[in-house]
Scaffold this active site. Structure first.
Site, PDB file in Angstrom:
ATOM      1  N   HIS A   9      65.420  23.626 -45.309  1.00  0.00           N
ATOM      2  CA  HIS A   9      66.334  23.065 -46.313  1.00  0.00           C
ATOM      3  C   HIS A   9      67.474  22.305 -45.637  1.00  0.00           C
ATOM      4  CE1 HIS A   9      69.692  23.670 -49.367  1.00  0.00           C
ATOM      5  NE2 HIS A   9      68.762  23.044 -50.065  1.00  0.00           N
ATOM      6  N   HIS A  51      73.088  15.016 -48.842  1.00  0.00           N
ATOM      7  CA  HIS A  51      72.785  15.902 -49.962  1.00  0.00           C
ATOM      8  C   HIS A  51      73.085  15.313 -51.339  1.00  0.00           C
ATOM      9  CE1 HIS A  51      72.205  19.288 -52.507  1.00  0.00           C
ATOM     10  NE2 HIS A  51      73.471  19.404 -52.797  1.00  0.00           N
TER      11      HIS A  51
END
Length: 303
Positions: A9, A51
């Site tokens: 991630h 992100h």
């Protein structure tokens, strides 16, 4: 997808600032199945691995370009060219108002030197490492906020698919899984843009869970928040929602987010969290900031 899948991630983001090349190289060395790339377009249409659409919670943009914030006080990736973005230093995620680091025990904020990079640069790193090591680590890009891009005159999905295709990510066999929270956009990716990649519908709300039939008409899998799988605890044992069974009955694999060693909430240990979700709830894979810990756990369970 028969075996359990490990997705790094934002790279090895438990150890190095998220979405930096260093975090991706470290993640690669741990040999997960996939490494994730969140994508936002620059002013000159370069997909940047970051992100979300903002710059001011992971970079020093406020110091380098103090006059470039929008009326809401935020700094947006889309307002800067790729060359301008390369001038910024990236750090561990922090609160842009207070400056406080989000995960205080992770890599110290504003230490060492990290930069932003493009999707192309990251693909070349991963493909280069696949070539030099003989391993086959895949990529797991996410189209971030397509509507915001549309409002700014940009088709991020089309641009991303063209780049993926140019690096031979075209079919379900090419070890590239494309994900998005926006259901209409993911459906468009399949039906209009005719992508043959594996597609994952991300799910952030309980409302969306009711639409699994619809998701199965264009997606191969779902990415729910792991708490959407947990119902309640009775006599020390977890009871689960019917999400996994419903998804599996529709031939959708399930890759929940996010397994964090330093944010356990419902569990007493990271190992317990993984055991409950992988083997009691029967998820097919998971996103983790700590790929090494998930890989070690799954290897032990197998042996």
């Amino acid at each position: 997808m028969n075996s359990k899948i490990v997705i790094a991630h934002r790279g090895a983001s438990g150890y190095l600032p998220e979405h930096t090349m260093e975090a991706k190289a470290m993640a690669y060395a741990m040999l997960p199945d996939y490494i994730e790339q969140d994508l936002v377009l620059s002013k000159d249409d370069v997909p940047i691995v970051i992100h979300d659409i903002y710059l001011d919670d992971v970079t020093n943009v406020a110091r380098i370009f103090p006059n470039r914030k929008r009326e809401d006080g935020r700094y947006y990736v889309i307002d800067f060219t790729f060359n301008e973005l390369l001038q910024l230093q990236v750090s561990e995620r922090f609160n842009p108002t207070t400056g406080a680091q989000l995960y205080p025990n992770r890599f110290p904020k504003n230490k060492a030197s990290f930069k932003l990079h493009s999707l192309q640069q990251e693909i070349e790193l991963i493909q280069g490492l696949n070539y030099s090591t003989g391993n086959f680590v895949g990529i797991y890009p996410e189209i971030k906020n397509p509507n915001f891009h549309y409002k700014n005159g940009k088709d991020i999905t089309k641009i991303t698919l063209d780049i993926l295709s140019s690096y031979d990510y075209k079919t379900e066999e090419d070890k590239c899984i494309l994900q998005c929270f926006d259901a209409k956009e993911l459906e468009r990716t399949r039906m209009v843009l005719k992508s043959k990649l594996l597609l994952v519908q991300l799910i952030e709300s309980t409302e969306k869970i009711k639409r699994l039939d619809y998701f199965s008409s264009y997606a191969n899998g779902i990415g729910p928040w792991y708490k959407q799988i947990l119902d309640k605890k009775e006599n020390g044992k977890w009871i689960f929602t019917d999400l996994i069974n419903k998804a599996h009955n529709l031939n959708l694999f399930v890759h929940p987010y996010t397994f964090r060693h330093d944010q356990l909430e419902d569990f007493t240990s990271f190992e317990e969290m993984m055991h409950v979700l992988f083997f009691e709830a029967n998820i097919d894979g998971g996103f983790t900031d700590f790929p090494d810990k998930m890989i070690t756990f799954l290897r032990k369970e197998k042996s």
